[in-house]
Write an enzyme that holds these catalytic residues in place. Structure first.
Site, PDB file in Angstrom:
ATOM      1  N   HIS A 149     -25.034 -10.428  47.406  1.00  0.00           N
ATOM      2  CA  HIS A 149     -24.856 -11.236  46.204  1.00  0.00           C
ATOM      3  C   HIS A 149     -24.249 -12.582  46.568  1.00  0.00           C
ATOM      4  O   HIS A 149     -23.774 -12.780  47.680  1.00  0.00           O
ATOM      5  CB  HIS A 149     -24.032 -10.495  45.162  1.00  0.00           C
ATOM      6  CG  HIS A 149     -22.583 -10.304  45.509  1.00  0.00           C
ATOM      7  ND1 HIS A 149     -21.695 -11.344  45.576  1.00  0.00           N
ATOM      8  CD2 HIS A 149     -21.872  -9.194  45.786  1.00  0.00           C
ATOM      9  CE1 HIS A 149     -20.490 -10.881  45.871  1.00  0.00           C
ATOM     10  NE2 HIS A 149     -20.572  -9.592  46.013  1.00  0.00           N
ATOM     11  N   ARG A 416     -36.140  -4.037  42.654  1.00  0.00           N
ATOM     12  CA  ARG A 416     -35.633  -4.362  41.319  1.00  0.00           C
ATOM     13  C   ARG A 416     -36.262  -5.659  40.846  1.00  0.00           C
ATOM     14  O   ARG A 416     -36.443  -6.598  41.628  1.00  0.00           O
ATOM     15  CB  ARG A 416     -34.111  -4.508  41.314  1.00  0.00           C
ATOM     16  CG  ARG A 416     -33.557  -4.808  39.916  1.00  0.00           C
ATOM     17  CD  ARG A 416     -32.034  -4.767  39.871  1.00  0.00           C
ATOM     18  NE  ARG A 416     -31.431  -5.943  40.469  1.00  0.00           N
ATOM     19  CZ  ARG A 416     -30.416  -6.635  39.921  1.00  0.00           C
ATOM     20  NH1 ARG A 416     -29.914  -6.261  38.761  1.00  0.00           N
ATOM     21  NH2 ARG A 416     -29.894  -7.665  40.534  1.00  0.00           N
ATOM     22  N   GLU A 537     -27.608  -3.121  30.680  1.00  0.00           N
ATOM     23  CA  GLU A 537     -26.593  -4.050  31.170  1.00  0.00           C
ATOM     24  C   GLU A 537     -25.665  -4.598  30.100  1.00  0.00           C
ATOM     25  O   GLU A 537     -24.447  -4.637  30.294  1.00  0.00           O
ATOM     26  CB  GLU A 537     -27.278  -5.234  31.874  1.00  0.00           C
ATOM     27  CG  GLU A 537     -28.144  -4.809  33.056  1.00  0.00           C
ATOM     28  CD  GLU A 537     -28.863  -5.992  33.683  1.00  0.00           C
ATOM     29  OE1 GLU A 537     -28.243  -6.660  34.525  1.00  0.00           O
ATOM     30  OE2 GLU A 537     -30.025  -6.229  33.319  1.00  0.00           O
ATOM     31  N   ASP A 577     -22.600  -7.337  33.885  1.00  0.00           N
ATOM     32  CA  ASP A 577     -23.097  -8.054  32.719  1.00  0.00           C
ATOM     33  C   ASP A 577     -22.497  -7.529  31.432  1.00  0.00           C
ATOM     34  O   ASP A 577     -22.291  -8.293  30.479  1.00  0.00           O
ATOM     35  CB  ASP A 577     -24.622  -7.981  32.675  1.00  0.00           C
ATOM     36  CG  ASP A 577     -25.256  -8.957  33.655  1.00  0.00           C
ATOM     37  OD1 ASP A 577     -25.216 -10.165  33.387  1.00  0.00           O
ATOM     38  OD2 ASP A 577     -25.773  -8.514  34.683  1.00  0.00           O
ATOM     39  N   ARG A 615     -21.556  -1.063  40.042  1.00  0.00           N
ATOM     40  CA  ARG A 615     -20.185  -1.583  40.106  1.00  0.00           C
ATOM     41  C   ARG A 615     -20.098  -2.696  41.148  1.00  0.00           C
ATOM     42  O   ARG A 615     -20.732  -2.647  42.180  1.00  0.00           O
ATOM     43  CB  ARG A 615     -19.199  -0.479  40.513  1.00  0.00           C
ATOM     44  CG  ARG A 615     -19.192   0.724  39.610  1.00  0.00           C
ATOM     45  CD  ARG A 615     -18.372   1.852  40.224  1.00  0.00           C
ATOM     46  NE  ARG A 615     -16.939   1.619  40.065  1.00  0.00           N
ATOM     47  CZ  ARG A 615     -16.053   1.792  41.025  1.00  0.00           C
ATOM     48  NH1 ARG A 615     -16.451   2.129  42.238  1.00  0.00           N
ATOM     49  NH2 ARG A 615     -14.761   1.601  40.804  1.00  0.00           N
ATOM     50  N   ARG A 750     -24.913 -15.855  36.292  1.00  0.00           N
ATOM     51  CA  ARG A 750     -24.775 -14.503  36.830  1.00  0.00           C
ATOM     52  C   ARG A 750     -23.324 -14.036  36.698  1.00  0.00           C
ATOM     53  O   ARG A 750     -22.384 -14.814  36.842  1.00  0.00           O
ATOM     54  CB  ARG A 750     -25.204 -14.463  38.293  1.00  0.00           C
ATOM     55  CG  ARG A 750     -26.708 -14.568  38.460  1.00  0.00           C
ATOM     56  CD  ARG A 750     -27.133 -14.275  39.888  1.00  0.00           C
ATOM     57  NE  ARG A 750     -28.583 -14.163  39.935  1.00  0.00           N
ATOM     58  CZ  ARG A 750     -29.265 -13.065  39.644  1.00  0.00           C
ATOM     59  NH1 ARG A 750     -28.617 -11.968  39.294  1.00  0.00           N
ATOM     60  NH2 ARG A 750     -30.565 -13.051  39.691  1.00  0.00           N
TER      61      ARG A 750
END
Length: 919
Positions: A149, A416, A537, A577, A615, A750
């Protein structure tokens, strides 16, 4: 005064290591930058110590003035020095945790909560039989899943240096060193610290997905390949002792991966990148197998004159195309040579293996990992056959288990993508095929046409039609998925996750697209080679998740596909989110409620539930101790099935060191075992009174959070100017963009950089905001009885206790005085005063509420280890925040020189390292 005057005797080794590393760092700084620079750094540290440890308010003003007058060179040196001390502290503390754990085991003390032995003892004491545990494990799946990320700060080069420091320090504990050896150990440490100082902490280039893939693979080499088999063996041996008969467990725990398969918001994950990820993973697995087989070839030197070797081993040995005459009487070495040669031949087909080592001509590649495991097991059985089972109980047993767990693919790769992308691709396929206008259909109509396509053997895609660039890219990914499964097996790519899943049609769209490449089918018979997993989410999505799943299970066609996946349906829940959408308390509560409702839906449908917890490392993104988090799940929501994402700097914190990594893997396993057999107290935890109270508190907290973040005028301006979000976006720390869309909206940002930014300015707002208002309102309604009631929940309800404990940790890491300095960066003083004043008031209410509920005199009152760790770091962490504020001000006033930008990025790195779970 030192930082360790209050250290207890058990912490003296930690004090010793920290003093040693601090001394080596100081010597390096003196050598590299000069005595004057070191003195200035020490003076700043002493000011910070006075402020943190002696509560000297004058020290804060002196510190601010001193930092403001630093030269560019000294600014960079200071940022680097304090950043590296945080990294070195992390190493020393991890080593100390290992040391204490080993000490307790050596002393024969009972293992702490989170250990495998403790969980087995606790289950046995509650009357759970070893047979029941063994049977449950037979249908279990446990998987931490590595994800990349955009706030992963650490470079792999620096992680490698830190691993070397940890190994070198560990020698001082594990061995009695002579004076000469101790001096050499010091010199070795000094060399690595100097290497760190002379290495650029911040990447000079933008991280690519392939770089992220290599970073992820480093943890398999250092930790997973070696430690996960040991955990299997420990559990088997403990269950064998409990049952009185040999226990051999199936494969039930592995480490998954998203890196190279997660396309949501990352345009750089294309078919070639996914193929590269799988090939590199395979190469790492084969590299490990090849080295272990080579070592076994050297170890198993038994002569056929001394032992009776099985026919199976002789058959394996005869398959080798190249055996030296010197080994004519050493059948085990011959067999391991043959196995090694076949591993090499297989690797050259699948894994982009060492090009400079060519396979022997005539060596036949393995058809699958099971063939390799069978050969290794034949060697093990032969050794046992002539009374030498102990020779098979070490490296060979671990290698067999590694092959069973990691196969030829190393880690299952998840795919994804966002539901909106699937919708557009399906709409284009329908349009090009002359079918319905898909975008004009309502939900009922969409389900009808999608089920029609699923039931049809006809394909929608044709090579004679040109598709848009975006659709062609997506279709290429599906073809890649089919290619991966065909080449590496179904386990290599088992899951497809749908972000922003909001309807049944969102899942059916993916099923139709997977049908185009043969991975899903209803005709001529049901077939499902991949799991389709909805990700819920936002707060509304979590609230509607049970209804979507209920409607999904009402479709006979979908139930046919579920039956092809062993009757298991996986659901992913998004912590990040939902937190950004609704705040900390509401996010946790809505996740909990969703799980409770899903357990009921699955029970009614007779489908096995597997929850995938999305998480992050920070509490604002679902972080906190894994053991407590798993035990705090609603009764029935674990049942031997759990997957959990591991992200960013938390991966490095948990898995860089092999011992720490093993402890974290063991913790996940131990917690899953315990949670899969909930006791009477857990089953009765969710009383109507508790649920109603949480609903009331959550509703108040939600309204307060939403009002601040989404309804307060100029809040987005405050956020962008009072945090380093803009500077984080320029940092070379991830391949994925910081926002899904190029807008000024928090909704499009994000969740990861959202949380990371608030950690940098030490407000940590996503981890607590709204809680204080909720508790204050309840106290006003109930008076003193409110706190007494909430304190009871804290004592008796794992969900509430974990929620409060994690928030307490976040509040302890926050600093309202530092946050005020960041508020000073906001150009409009009225905006700054208005919004910061509101945040400060809520922070005070939240701290007061936590202290009242927990009965602690100060934050972390029941966690002296973390409190000590944080207090030791603050003299190095706080100056970085002060420095960052001054640098951000200079930058935003027009000084965007390379030195200023570099220094800002150094402070971001150092603050993240000091906080450890910053986002």
């Amino acid at each position: 005064m030192t930082l360790y005057d209050n250290a207890t005797s058990k912490d003296l080794p930690l004090e010793r290591d920290l003093d040693l590393l601090a001394r080596l760092l100081a010597e390096t700084i003196r050598h590299e930058t000069g005595e004057d620079t070191l003195k200035q750094i020490e003076a700043i540290r002493e000011l910070a110590v006075r402020f943190v440890w002696e509560a000297d308010s004058n020290a804060a003003d002196e510190l601010t003035a001193t930092l403001a007058n630093l030269s560019d060179d000294n600014t960079i040196a200071l940022a680097r020095a304090f950043s590296y001390f945080s990294h070195l502290s992390n190493i020393a503390e991890d080593l100390h945790h290992n040391r204490r754990r080993r000490y307790h085991r050596i002393q024969g003390s009972k293992d702490q909560r989170g250990s495998l032995s403790h969980s087995l003892e606790e289950l046995t004491a509650r009357g759970v039989s070893p047979e029941a545990i063994k049977n449950m494990v037979a249908s279990t799946l446990i998987a931490p899943v590595l994800t990349a990320h955009p706030t992963e700060v650490q470079r792999k080069t620096l992680l490698d240096c830190e691993r070397t420091i940890a190994r070198t320090l560990r020698m001082r504990d594990r061995e009695t060193l002579t004076q000469e050896e101790l001096e050499e150990n010091d010199a070795a440490l000094q060399r690595v610290v100097l290497t760190l100082w002379q290495t650029r902490e911040i990447r000079a280039f933008k991280l690519s997905v392939k770089d992220e893939i290599e970073n992820g693979l480093s943890y398999f080499r250092s930790t997973f390949l070696k430690q996960l088999p040991r955990i299997y063996i420990e559990l088997e041996d403990r269950l064998t002792k409990l049952t009185g008969e040999e226990v051999q467990l199936p494969t039930f725990m592995h480490v998954g991966c998203w890196i190279g398969g997660d396309r949501d918001g990352n345009p750089f994950v294309v078919p070639d990148v996914t193929l590269h990820a799988i090939a590199r993973q395979a190469a790492v697995a084969f590299d490990f197998y090849f080295e272990e087989a080579t070592k076994l070839e050297g170890e198993l030197s038994m002569s056929s004159r001394m032992v009776e070797v099985s026919e199976a081993v002789r058959d394996i040995a005869q398959r080798s195309p190249n055996q030296p005459a010197s080994r004519a009487e050493e059948p085990y070495r011959q067999a391991m040579a043959a196995i090694r040669q076949r591993i090499l031949a297989t690797a050259h087909i699948l894994g982009r293996f060492r090009a400079y080592i060519l396979p022997f001509e005539g060596a036949v590649p393995y058809g699958g990992a099971k063939e390799l495991a069978d050969d290794l097991r034949a060697v093990s059985n032969s050794l046992a056959g002539h009374g030498s089972a102990i020779l098979a109980s070490g490296r060979l047993r671990r290698l067999i288990r590694a092959v069973e767990v990691f196969g030829f693919h190393l880690a299952p790769l998840d795919m994804r993508q966002h539901s909106n992308v699937h919708e557009k691709v399906v709409a284009e396929l329908f349009q090009k095929a002359g079918l319905e206008d898909y975008m004009a259909l309502n939900e009922t109509e969409r389900r009808t046409v999608l089920l029609r396509e699923l039931a049809s053997a006809r394909l929608l895609v044709t090579p004679y039609v040109e598709y848009s660039e975006d659709s062609a890219k997506e279709l290429g990914i599906y073809r890649t998925a089919a290619e991966v499964q065909q080449k590496y097996g179904l386990a290599a790519l088992p899951n497809y996750i749908i972000s922003n899943a909001q309807s049944v049609s969102d899942l059916l769209e993916v099923a139709v697209l997977l049908k185009e490449v043969g991975l899903i089918a209803l005709a001529p018979k049901p077939h499902a080679a991949i799991n389709i997993i909805p990700l819920f989410e936002t707060i509304p999505d979590l609230r509607g998740s049970d209804q979507i799943v209920r409607e999904l299970f009402a479709l006979p066609q979908w139930m046919q596909l579920v039956a092809q996946r062993q009757g298991v349906q996986e659901i992913m829940l998004g912590y990040s989110d939902s937190n950004k959408d609704g705040g900390y308390l509401t996010s946790n509560w809505e996740l909990y409620k969703a799980e409770v409702k899903l357990v009921d839906v699955f029970h009614q449908a007779g489908v096995k539930l597997r929850l995938f917890h999305g998480r992050g490392g920070s509490v604002g993104r679902g972080g906190g101790p894994s053991y407590e988090a798993i035990l705090a799940q609603p009764a029935g929501s674990v049942a031997g099935q759990i997957r959990i994402t591991e992200q960013g700097e938390i991966i490095a914190a948990k898995y860089s060191d092999a011992e720490v990594g093993r402890r974290n893997l063991e913790t996940i396993l131990a917690a899953t075992l315990s949670a899969s057999f909930p006791g009477a107290k857990a089953l009765d935890a969710d009383t109507p009174e508790r649920l109603a109270l949480m609903e009331k508190l959550s509703d108040i907290a939600y309204r307060e959070y939403r009002d601040l973040v989404y309804a307060t005028p100029d809040f987005i301006t405050y956020f962008r100017e009072a945090t380093p979000i803009s500077e984080i976006a320029k940092l070379n720390i991830g391949s994925r963009p910081a926002a899904r869309k190029a807008t000024n909206s928090i909704a499009d940002l994000r969740a990861i950089p959202w949380v990371f930014s608030w950690a940098q300015n030490r407000l940590m707002l996503p981890g607590w905001y709204g809680f204080g208002t909720a508790i204050a309102a309840y106290r006003e309604e109930k008076g003193d009885a409110a706190i007494e009631e909430l304190a009871g929940l804290y004592r008796d309800w794992p969900f509430f206790r974990t929620t409060i404990s994690n928030m307490e940790m976040v509040l302890a890491k926050s600093d309202i005085h530092l946050a005020r300095r960041y508020a000073g960066l906001v150009k409009d003083a009225d905006i700054a005063q208005r919004i910061f004043g509101r945040i400060k008031a809520e922070w005070r209410r939240s701290v007061d509420a936590v202290l009242a509920i927990t009965s602690h005199k100060e934050l972390l009152g029941d966690n002296p280890l973390l409190a000590r760790s944080l207090k030791n770091r603050l003299p190095y962490l706080d100056p970085l925040n002060h420095l960052q504020v001054d640098l951000l001000k200079r930058c935003r006033e027009g000084d965007e020189s390379e030195d200023v930008m570099y220094a800002i990025h150094l402070t971001i790195n150092g603050i993240a390292a000091g906080l450890r779970n910053s986002g």
